[in-house]
Design an enzyme around this catalytic site. Structure first.
Site, PDB file in Angstrom:
ATOM      1  CE  LYS A  95      28.286  39.526  33.372  1.00 21.62           C
ATOM      2  NZ  LYS A  95      28.279  39.105  31.968  1.00 21.62           N
TER       3      LYS A  95
ATOM      4  CE1 TYR B 119      29.443  43.060  34.270  1.00 21.41           C
ATOM      5  CE2 TYR B 119      30.167  42.694  36.525  1.00 21.41           C
ATOM      6  CZ  TYR B 119      30.133  42.298  35.206  1.00 21.41           C
ATOM      7  OH  TYR B 119      30.763  41.144  34.828  1.00 21.41           O
TER       8      TYR B 119
ATOM      9  CB  SER C  60      30.564  38.029  37.345  1.00 22.88           C
ATOM     10  OG  SER C  60      31.363  38.735  38.260  1.00 22.88           O
TER      11      SER C  60
HETATM   12  P1  NAD Z   1      35.784  42.526  27.225  1.00 21.53           P
HETATM   13  O1  NAD Z   1      35.170  43.876  27.298  1.00 21.53           O
HETATM   14  O2  NAD Z   1      37.230  42.443  26.931  1.00 21.53           O
HETATM   15  O3  NAD Z   1      35.008  41.634  26.148  1.00 21.53           O
HETATM   16  C1  NAD Z   1      33.635  41.787  25.901  1.00 21.53           C
HETATM   17  C2  NAD Z   1      33.441  41.945  24.391  1.00 21.53           C
HETATM   18  O4  NAD Z   1      32.044  42.080  24.101  1.00 21.53           O
HETATM   19  C3  NAD Z   1      34.142  43.178  23.815  1.00 21.53           C
HETATM   20  O5  NAD Z   1      34.963  42.786  22.735  1.00 21.53           O
HETATM   21  C4  NAD Z   1      32.996  44.081  23.360  1.00 21.53           C
HETATM   22  O6  NAD Z   1      33.344  44.838  22.209  1.00 21.53           O
HETATM   23  C5  NAD Z   1      31.884  43.075  23.093  1.00 21.53           C
HETATM   24  N1  NAD Z   1      30.513  43.584  23.237  1.00 21.53           N
HETATM   25  C6  NAD Z   1      29.978  44.287  24.271  1.00 21.53           C
HETATM   26  N2  NAD Z   1      28.685  44.554  24.036  1.00 21.53           N
HETATM   27  C7  NAD Z   1      28.372  44.006  22.835  1.00 21.53           C
HETATM   28  C8  NAD Z   1      27.185  43.948  22.066  1.00 21.53           C
HETATM   29  N3  NAD Z   1      26.039  44.530  22.469  1.00 21.53           N
HETATM   30  N4  NAD Z   1      27.235  43.298  20.867  1.00 21.53           N
HETATM   31  C9  NAD Z   1      28.374  42.719  20.438  1.00 21.53           C
HETATM   32  N5  NAD Z   1      29.525  42.749  21.122  1.00 21.53           N
HETATM   33  C10 NAD Z   1      29.520  43.389  22.323  1.00 21.53           C
HETATM   34  O7  NAD Z   1      35.443  41.769  28.589  1.00 21.53           O
HETATM   35  P2  NAD Z   1      35.997  40.384  29.165  1.00 21.53           P
HETATM   36  O8  NAD Z   1      36.833  40.687  30.340  1.00 21.53           O
HETATM   37  O9  NAD Z   1      36.522  39.543  28.079  1.00 21.53           O
HETATM   38  O10 NAD Z   1      34.638  39.776  29.731  1.00 21.53           O
HETATM   39  C11 NAD Z   1      33.840  38.878  28.983  1.00 21.53           C
HETATM   40  C12 NAD Z   1      32.587  38.545  29.785  1.00 21.53           C
HETATM   41  O11 NAD Z   1      32.969  38.002  31.039  1.00 21.53           O
HETATM   42  C13 NAD Z   1      31.691  39.740  30.087  1.00 21.53           C
HETATM   43  O12 NAD Z   1      30.352  39.328  29.977  1.00 21.53           O
HETATM   44  C14 NAD Z   1      32.028  40.069  31.517  1.00 21.53           C
HETATM   45  O13 NAD Z   1      30.951  40.697  32.175  1.00 21.53           O
HETATM   46  C15 NAD Z   1      32.314  38.704  32.083  1.00 21.53           C
HETATM   47  N6  NAD Z   1      33.202  38.729  33.255  1.00 21.53           N
HETATM   48  C16 NAD Z   1      34.402  39.378  33.167  1.00 21.53           C
HETATM   49  C17 NAD Z   1      35.240  39.440  34.281  1.00 21.53           C
HETATM   50  C18 NAD Z   1      36.525  40.222  34.232  1.00 21.53           C
HETATM   51  O14 NAD Z   1      36.986  40.673  35.273  1.00 21.53           O
HETATM   52  N7  NAD Z   1      37.164  40.382  33.090  1.00 21.53           N
HETATM   53  C19 NAD Z   1      34.849  38.820  35.467  1.00 21.53           C
HETATM   54  C20 NAD Z   1      33.636  38.139  35.507  1.00 21.53           C
HETATM   55  C21 NAD Z   1      32.812  38.113  34.400  1.00 21.53           C
HETATM   56  C1  WQD Z   2      40.800  43.500  42.800  1.00 19.46           C
HETATM   57  C2  WQD Z   2      41.363  43.952  44.128  1.00 19.46           C
HETATM   58  C3  WQD Z   2      40.524  46.095  44.840  1.00 19.46           C
HETATM   59  C4  WQD Z   2      42.314  48.377  41.594  1.00 19.46           C
HETATM   60  C5  WQD Z   2      35.695  43.287  39.713  1.00 19.46           C
HETATM   61  C6  WQD Z   2      34.215  43.208  39.579  1.00 19.46           C
HETATM   62  C7  WQD Z   2      33.797  41.761  39.499  1.00 19.46           C
HETATM   63  C8  WQD Z   2      34.555  41.036  38.384  1.00 19.46           C
HETATM   64  C9  WQD Z   2      36.026  41.205  38.527  1.00 19.46           C
HETATM   65  C10 WQD Z   2      33.314  41.273  36.356  1.00 19.46           C
HETATM   66  C11 WQD Z   2      40.312  44.606  45.043  1.00 19.46           C
HETATM   67  C12 WQD Z   2      42.011  46.145  44.574  1.00 19.46           C
HETATM   68  C13 WQD Z   2      41.929  47.364  42.432  1.00 19.46           C
HETATM   69  C14 WQD Z   2      43.252  49.343  42.057  1.00 19.46           C
HETATM   70  C15 WQD Z   2      43.350  48.163  44.157  1.00 19.46           C
HETATM   71  N1  WQD Z   2      34.262  41.586  37.096  1.00 19.46           N
HETATM   72  N2  WQD Z   2      42.426  47.250  43.698  1.00 19.46           N
HETATM   73  N3  WQD Z   2      43.744  49.178  43.335  1.00 19.46           N
HETATM   74  O1  WQD Z   2      36.729  44.525  42.411  1.00 19.46           O
HETATM   75  O2  WQD Z   2      37.514  42.169  42.874  1.00 19.46           O
HETATM   76  O3  WQD Z   2      36.078  42.626  40.930  1.00 19.46           O
HETATM   77  O4  WQD Z   2      36.317  42.604  38.603  1.00 19.46           O
HETATM   78  O5  WQD Z   2      32.406  40.525  36.593  1.00 19.46           O
HETATM   79  O6  WQD Z   2      32.432  41.770  39.257  1.00 19.46           O
HETATM   80  O7  WQD Z   2      33.609  43.835  40.703  1.00 19.46           O
HETATM   81  O8  WQD Z   2      38.397  43.385  40.862  1.00 19.46           O
HETATM   82  O9  WQD Z   2      40.504  44.023  39.782  1.00 19.46           O
HETATM   83  O10 WQD Z   2      38.865  45.825  40.449  1.00 19.46           O
HETATM   84  O11 WQD Z   2      40.088  44.583  42.213  1.00 19.46           O
HETATM   85  O12 WQD Z   2      43.796  48.076  45.296  1.00 19.46           O
HETATM   86  O13 WQD Z   2      43.622  50.294  41.363  1.00 19.46           O
HETATM   87  O14 WQD Z   2      42.332  44.962  43.877  1.00 19.46           O
HETATM   88  O15 WQD Z   2      40.175  46.854  45.950  1.00 19.46           O
HETATM   89  O16 WQD Z   2      40.628  44.231  46.347  1.00 19.46           O
HETATM   90  P1  WQD Z   2      37.163  43.231  41.906  1.00 19.46           P
HETATM   91  P2  WQD Z   2      39.476  44.507  40.737  1.00 19.46           P
END
Ligand code: NAD
Ligand code: WQD
Length: 379
Positions: free
Chosen positions: A164, A160, A136
């Protein structure tokens, strides 16, 4: 025929029932891969996987199998690895809510670290040493410079983020100890949007933490208004916006007034989930093709920064819905401006994002308007 099925590669996708997982599994099936999902459904529902099957069609769906299982449970992993041989693993499974990780650090360290360590153990035991890991942009912390480049020093702002960061370090150690491993860390920026059919999309449990799911729930009438987090600058000359855009040090918050002319919203790099899905296919192809890849990180972003208010405006335009907003002080730990350098992914993976903000908003709205309660039936 048997010769083509011999060539068909088999991919284990952990967390494949989740938001990014479902979209990636669909693209894998369409790309001719066999796919096995393991998911404990802690943040997803079986309906999401059923919809992937619908979109893939009956022929490709025969290449998809689902295990209900938890990566923290070694018996579940033994079953998944002993019944099928995998050419590579894409590892999405993990918990991802920043605020929850601050309140429940042990839950996050337990789930994300133990789950991933177990997964590496079983991959090693069964001789599957190719991994694509969901990292991430959170590993850049509050970046001193933008765009974020992969060789920046890494730091995390919350539990969190530390999961990562630690998992990236652990992978580097594993690969160093045994050079047969090929590991790609994909650092996603802000994943949004949905499949163009509106059939699959993001369906967070409870009140959304992230911007687009929140906007979407305001648009369908589930939430009254959007809190826009940002900075209130005591200046009137517009330099604040420039500062935010160039990523200079955050000015102190000072006297909060939240007047529109002084308010500066934050900049993020939003990326369409289908672009992310294709980025995973590009990463897999790179892993298969590159014997000495080692352990390497790529940003998956567009390289463009968009402010929160620009995102709200684009969503209003694409949906025709008014999104009432309230200007609020920034969330603790939020960075002013974050976006990706995309050079390395373009050069080495041959991948670049195709969708723009308008596409992201119209696909998000298509999903929301067709499924106002996500995968649940309307109450
Ligand atoms: P999500 O929660 O929709 O998907 C994650 C899935 O993993 C879920 O279906 C959950 O049930 C499953 N899971 C969690 N723990 C588990 C375990 N111990 N065993 C088996 N299954 C398990 O999330 P997403 O948005 O699809 O994110 C996927 C990955 O990408 C995550 O690792 C997340 O940290 C990373 N990521 C997400 C974002 C984002 O903003 N969505 C940004 C950067 C990184
Ligand atoms: C986006 C922008 C908020 C909600 C997070 C994690 C990051 C990654 C992605 C997993 C920001 C603003 C948000 C709201 C708002 N996830 N905002 N009102 O914070 O950039 O990143 O998700 O790895 O690790 O930190 O994403 O979607 O929460 O926010 O104004 O109700 O929207 O301040 O500028 P963020 P976000």
């Amino acid at each position: 025929d048997s010769s083509s099925s011999e060539q068909q590669q088999s991919i284990l996708v952990t967390g494949g029932a989740g938001f990014i997982g479902t979209h990636t599994v669909l693209q894998l099936l369409r790309g001719g891969f066999r796919v096995t999902i393991i998911d404990n459904l802690s943040n997803s529902v079986p309906e999401a996987v059923d919809r992937v099957r619908d979109l893939a069609g009956p022929a490709l769906s025969r290449n998809l199998q689902f295990y209900l299982g938890d990566l923290r449970n070694k018996e579940d992993l033994e079953k998944v690895f002993s019944e099928t041989r995998y050419d590579a693993v894409i590892h999405f499974a993990g918990l991802k809510a920043v605020g929850e990780s601050v309140a429940k650090p042990l839950l996050y360290y337990n789930n994300n670290l133990i789950g991933t360590i177990n997964l590496y153990e079983f991959m090693g035991k069964y001789g599957c040493k190719k991994m694509v890991f969901s990292s991430s942009a959170t590993v850049y912390g509050q970046p001193e410079k933008i765009p974020c480049v992969e060789d920046f020093e890494l730091r995390a702002m919350n539990p969190y983020g530390r999961t990562k960061l630690f998992l990236e370090e652990i992978a580097r150690d594993i690969q160093k100890a045994d050079p047969e491993w090929r590991i790609i860390h994909l650092r996603y920026f802000n994943p949004v949007g949905a499949h163009e059919t509106g059939h699959i999309g993001e369906d967070p449990k409870g009140i959304p933490n992230n911007l687009m799911p929140y906007i979407q729930q305001v648009a369908v009438g589930r939430l009254p208004e959007l809190n826009v987090y940002g900075y209130d600058y005591p200046t009137k000359d517009g330099t604040a916006r420039n500062r935010a855009r160039t990523g200079e040090e955050n000015p102190s918050f000072g006297d909060l007034r939240c007047k529109l002319e002084n308010f500066v919203d934050e900049i993020r790099d939003y990326i369409h989930v289908m672009d992310l899905a294709d980025g995973h296919i590009a990463a897999l192809r790179k892993l298969f093709a590159t014997e000495d890849i080692g352990c390497v990180a790529y940003n998956l972003g567009t390289g463009h920064g968009t402010s929160v208010l620009e995102m709200v405006a684009a969503f209003e335009k694409e949906s025709g819905k008014k999104i009432p907003i309230k200007l609020c002080p920034r969330r603790p730990g939020d960075a002013t401006a974050v976006y990706a350098s995309t050079e390395k992914a373009e050069k080495e993976l041959g991948w670049r994002a195709q969708y723009d903000i308008e596409d992201m908003c119209s696909d998000q709205w298509n999903w929301a308007s067709n499924n106002p309660y996500g995968y649940q039936p309307q109450p």
